[in-house]
Design a protein around this motif. Structure first.
Motif, short mmCIF file in Angstrom:
data_model
loop_
_atom_site.label_atom_id
_atom_site.label_comp_id
_atom_site.label_asym_id
_atom_site.label_seq_id
_atom_site.Cartn_x
_atom_site.Cartn_y
_atom_site.Cartn_z
N SER A 46 0.81 -1.22 0.00
CA SER A 46 0.00 0.00 0.00
C SER A 46 0.84 1.27 0.00
O SER A 46 2.03 1.26 0.30
CB SER A 46 -0.96 -0.02 1.19
N ILE B 228 -4.59 1.66 -1.70
CA ILE B 228 -4.52 3.10 -1.44
C ILE B 228 -4.97 3.41 -0.04
O ILE B 228 -6.01 2.95 0.42
CB ILE B 228 -5.40 3.85 -2.46
N CYS B 229 -4.17 4.23 0.66
CA CYS B 229 -4.56 4.72 1.97
C CYS B 229 -4.45 6.23 1.95
O CYS B 229 -3.37 6.77 1.70
CB CYS B 229 -3.65 4.11 3.03
N GLU B 230 -5.57 6.90 2.19
CA GLU B 230 -5.58 8.36 2.16
C GLU B 230 -5.84 8.90 3.55
O GLU B 230 -6.77 8.48 4.23
CB GLU B 230 -6.69 8.86 1.22
N ALA C 113 -1.00 4.81 -8.46
CA ALA C 113 -1.32 3.71 -7.54
C ALA C 113 -2.35 2.78 -8.17
O ALA C 113 -2.22 1.56 -8.11
CB ALA C 113 -1.85 4.27 -6.22
N ARG C 114 -3.37 3.37 -8.79
CA ARG C 114 -4.43 2.55 -9.39
C ARG C 114 -3.89 1.75 -10.59
O ARG C 114 -4.24 0.59 -10.76
CB ARG C 114 -5.62 3.41 -9.81
N TYR D 252 -0.48 10.66 -7.76
CA TYR D 252 -0.17 9.59 -6.80
C TYR D 252 -1.28 8.54 -6.84
O TYR D 252 -1.00 7.34 -6.84
CB TYR D 252 -0.02 10.15 -5.37
N GLU D 253 -2.53 9.02 -6.88
CA GLU D 253 -3.65 8.08 -6.93
C GLU D 253 -3.69 7.33 -8.27
O GLU D 253 -3.87 6.11 -8.28
CB GLU D 253 -4.98 8.82 -6.72
N TYR E 75 -0.98 8.74 1.07
CA TYR E 75 -0.81 10.15 0.68
C TYR E 75 -1.93 10.97 1.28
O TYR E 75 -2.85 10.42 1.90
CB TYR E 75 -0.70 10.31 -0.84
#
Ligand SMILES: *Cc1c(COP(=O)(O)O)cnc(C)c1O
Length: 350
Positions: free
Chosen positions: A100, A122-124, A115-116, A111-112, A103
């Protein structure tokens, strides 16, 4: 807490990968006849040496950039924009659907997206009401599977710097990669994290020629870090990721430091002027503090202002749909004439 180790953090397939060895990386001496790379021996249709493959390691450009940044060339990775470095960090460290990334929204959208694309978990953790990182909330979210933290400072789209004590805290308490994206650092008075690289083996600083240097069309972004992390990015990049035309032009650009500094002073002066004019407009609710070449502005009704400006030919970035940016437009600092016209146009809005 386990101590930081690049090798332990790497994906196994990347750790075990033997990098592709290009013709130009296997031979790097002087020769007069090159029959090793299946190039067109007769020539280039556009003149120059463009029938030849570019330098895969961008030795000359890196030597010049390293001098500018006060680091060794081995601490520099050059990519097709910073986005290449962001993507490669995922590819190197995040096992798809397993590892993971953390951000802090609202922040840079890549960044997202990266990541995808790489199927990272994803950890927001949202920024607080001052657009600062809530470090305790961040620490609480860190799992053994957390491999990378992205911090954008100055942050896009809010414009503010992230407090250095908070970044330091994360660098000290997280044994994965901490990326500080400094795309806008040249517009700030504050110090770059590049000066702290020797203290933090887990730190990766991203910078770019796209903003202050005025070279967005060339697509040169850089990661600055330990030689060990940079070696990983170099191992997995496309062999010839920066074209020779771009290497040459970038070299010409970065030789003009004085001009770049003059532009920064001019844009920063324009920024202060624009902010003071915006603050006098009655339908402007808030102008957020900024250390970048843009400013986030909250209007009474941002969608209406956005459409109105668009119709007069002025394009801004509507960030109304972004977390904590309700009714906000992100406005790039233009030339003096552009900023005057923007204010004049806004004053005619009803
Ligand atoms: C503009 C920007 C970049 C730079 O991207 P390039 O691919 O180098 O042009 C990186 N990070 C942030 C936050 C940006 O706003």
């Amino acid at each position: 807490m386990k101590s930081f180790s690049v090798q332990n953090l790497l994906r196994d397939n990347i750790k075990n990968l033997v990098a592709y060895s290009s013709a130009r990386s296997e031979f790097n001496g002087n020769a007069s006849i090159f029959l090793d790379a299946n190039e067109n021996s007769i020539g280039s249709l556009v003149g120059g040496q463009y029938n030849r493959y570019p330098d895969p390691q961008q030795v000359q450009l890196k030597a010049e950039l390293a001098k500018l940044k006060g680091v060794n060339p081995g601490q520099l990775f050059l990519g097709n924009g910073s986005d290449e470095a962001i993507d490669l960090l995922f590819r190197a460290f995040c096992n798809p659907s397993q590892d993971s990334v953390l951000y802090f929204p609202p922040t840079y959208g890549m960044y997202e997206i990266a990541a995808r694309i790489n199927n990272a978990v994803i950890c927001e953790v949202p920024l607080d009401s001052n657009f600062q990182i809530d470090v305790q909330a961040a620490i609480n979210e860190i799992q053994p599977s957390t491999k990378i933290i992205f911090i954008c400072s100055p942050n896009n789209p809010t414009g503010n710097m992230i407090a250095s004590e908070r970044i330091e805290f994360l660098l000290n308490h997280f044994q994965g990669i901490v990326v500080v994206d400094e795309a806008y650092i040249d517009f700030s008075e504050k110090e770059s994290w590049v000066s702290k690289l020797n203290q933090y083996p887990n730190l990766v600083v991203l910078q770019t020629l796209s903003k202050a240097w005025g070279l967005a069309g060339l697509r040169i972004g850089m990661a600055i870090s330990s030689p060990e992390i940079i070696a990983v990015l170099n191992k997995i990049k496309y062999p010839y990721n920066i074209s020779s035309a771009v290497q040459e032009l970038a070299g010409k650009g970065i030789a003009q430091v004085a001009k770049k500094d003059e532009w920064i002073r001019e844009l920063n002066k324009e920024r202060e002027l624009l902010i003071s004019k915006l603050e006098q407009i009655c339908f402007v609710k808030k102008v957020f503090p900024t250390d970048a070449n843009f400013v986030l502005v909250r209007f009474l009704d941002a969608d209406k202002v956005y459409e109105y400006l668009k119709e007069t030919g002025i394009i801004t970035r509507n960030r109304s749909g972004v977390l904590f940016c309700e009714d906000c437009l992100r406005i790039t600092i233009g030339t003096s004439e552009e900023n005057i016209l923007l204010i004049k146009t806004l004053n005619n809005f009803q």
